[in-house]
Design a protein around this motif. Structure first.
Motif, PDB file in Angstrom:
ATOM      1  N   SER A 108      35.548  53.572  33.670  1.00  0.00           N
ATOM      2  CA  SER A 108      34.693  53.668  34.852  1.00  0.00           C
ATOM      3  C   SER A 108      35.074  52.554  35.820  1.00  0.00           C
ATOM      4  O   SER A 108      34.653  51.403  35.670  1.00  0.00           O
ATOM      5  N   ALA A 109      35.908  52.881  36.818  1.00  0.00           N
ATOM      6  CA  ALA A 109      36.394  51.883  37.768  1.00  0.00           C
ATOM      7  C   ALA A 109      35.312  51.539  38.794  1.00  0.00           C
ATOM      8  O   ALA A 109      34.418  52.337  39.087  1.00  0.00           O
ATOM      9  N   TYR A 110      35.420  50.355  39.357  1.00  0.00           N
ATOM     10  CA  TYR A 110      34.448  49.879  40.347  1.00  0.00           C
ATOM     11  C   TYR A 110      34.353  50.857  41.529  1.00  0.00           C
ATOM     12  O   TYR A 110      35.370  51.310  42.056  1.00  0.00           O
ATOM     13  N   GLY A 137      34.684  49.334  33.693  1.00  0.00           N
ATOM     14  CA  GLY A 137      35.446  48.523  34.632  1.00  0.00           C
ATOM     15  C   GLY A 137      36.840  48.215  34.123  1.00  0.00           C
ATOM     16  O   GLY A 137      37.055  48.047  32.923  1.00  0.00           O
ATOM     17  N   ARG A 138      37.789  48.164  35.048  1.00  0.00           N
ATOM     18  CA  ARG A 138      39.127  47.705  34.692  1.00  0.00           C
ATOM     19  C   ARG A 138      39.114  46.189  34.548  1.00  0.00           C
ATOM     20  O   ARG A 138      38.092  45.543  34.750  1.00  0.00           O
ATOM     21  N   GLU A 141      37.005  43.530  36.838  1.00  0.00           N
ATOM     22  CA  GLU A 141      36.159  44.158  37.849  1.00  0.00           C
ATOM     23  C   GLU A 141      34.872  44.681  37.221  1.00  0.00           C
ATOM     24  O   GLU A 141      34.798  44.931  36.017  1.00  0.00           O
ATOM     25  N   ALA A 142      33.862  44.861  38.062  1.00  0.00           N
ATOM     26  CA  ALA A 142      32.599  45.438  37.614  1.00  0.00           C
ATOM     27  C   ALA A 142      32.772  46.944  37.416  1.00  0.00           C
ATOM     28  O   ALA A 142      33.669  47.553  37.999  1.00  0.00           O
ATOM     29  N   PRO A 143      31.922  47.557  36.622  1.00  0.00           N
ATOM     30  CA  PRO A 143      32.055  48.999  36.399  1.00  0.00           C
ATOM     31  C   PRO A 143      31.486  49.808  37.547  1.00  0.00           C
ATOM     32  O   PRO A 143      30.731  49.304  38.383  1.00  0.00           O
ATOM     33  N   GLY A 167      26.097  50.857  34.664  1.00  0.00           N
ATOM     34  CA  GLY A 167      26.545  50.542  36.012  1.00  0.00           C
ATOM     35  C   GLY A 167      25.430  50.465  37.024  1.00  0.00           C
ATOM     36  O   GLY A 167      24.242  50.529  36.690  1.00  0.00           O
ATOM     37  N   ARG A 184      31.968  45.252  27.430  1.00  0.00           N
ATOM     38  CA  ARG A 184      32.390  46.263  28.391  1.00  0.00           C
ATOM     39  C   ARG A 184      33.043  47.484  27.751  1.00  0.00           C
ATOM     40  O   ARG A 184      33.642  48.300  28.448  1.00  0.00           O
TER      41      ARG A 184
END
Length: 243
Positions: A108-110, A137-138, A141-143, A167, A184
């Protein structure tokens, strides 16, 4: 422009009469060991993005044995559309049939917003091994916003119905000490096997951040959280090996 695509698999004792790719979901028959026919999902383009509607359907007919994995992780990314993306997995497993559903992680990318739904229909004598892993998140970074729901029915009766949210769009406390505590990576391993009716699993901890829970049926669920994807996979692989 959003993408609407549905990939389909039909497995029988004679092979794969249906192996239908669509859009970013490319299906490939790959070499297998043991009694299973193996299909690998290969991402043909970046997806899911905001507004996308993706689905995979797998129908394992009576007596067939199918293993499905993926070539790489699935990354949910923000898109031009403001609406969320949706990804559905629909699985059916017939009498005396077996399905091993073991994809790579969902990341789940920001800025992304994904709703994922998995629905499984099992015959009474079917067997299932299903793994789900979410990476929030990668690196560094935040999710994004992620909501997943897993619904499993066996012989027409509900076996499991579980929904998870993480998130910015999730209720408060999802990252607190009672839930992820800053970790995470989160995952689960579901095993359904008629033999568990006579030899049910006993609830127990698996290390510090994983647990095995027997379900009300011939099934068990392993849930785990971890600091990263590698640690999570190690925990779930060890659990599967012992089972």
């Amino acid at each position: 422009m959003s993408v609407h695509a549905t990939a389909r698999i039909v497995a029988t004792t004679a092979g794969l009469p249906v192996l239908e790719s669509d859009g970013p979901l490319a299906l490939r028959r790959t070499r297998a060991t043991g009694p299973y026919t193996r299909v690998t999902v290969v991402g043909a383009m970046t997806a899911p993005l905001g507004g996308d509607r993706l689905a995979i359907e797998a129908d394992v007919r009576d007596g067939a044995r199918l293993a499905v994995d993926s070539a790489a992780a699935t990354v949910a990314l923000p898109g031009r559309a403001a609406e969320e993306a949706r990804y559905e997995v629909r699985l059916r497993v017939g009498e005396q049939a077996e399905l091993r559903w073991l994809p790579e992680q969902l990341i789940s990318a920001y800025g992304s917003d994904l709703r994922m739904r998995t629905v499984v229909e099992l015959a009474g004598s079917a067997r299932l091994v299903l793994r789900e892993e979410q990476i929030l998140g990668r690196h560094g970074e935040a999710p994004g916003t992620l909501a997943t729901r897993l619904t499993v029915r066996r012989a027409g009766r509900l076996l499991l119905d579980q929904e998870l949210r993480y998130g910015p769009g999730a209720p408060g406390g999802w990252d607190g000490g009672a839930v992820l505590a800053g970790r995470r990576a989160v995952g689960q391993l579901l095993v359904v096997d008629p033999e568990l009716a006579d030899k049910p699993a006993k609830p127990r901890l698996l290390g510090e951040t994983a647990a095995l829970t027997p379900l009300a049926g011939p099934a068990l669920l392993v849930t785990a959280v971890a600091g990263d994807a590698r640690e999570l996979r190690h925990v779930l692989d060890e659990a599967l090996a012992t089972l």
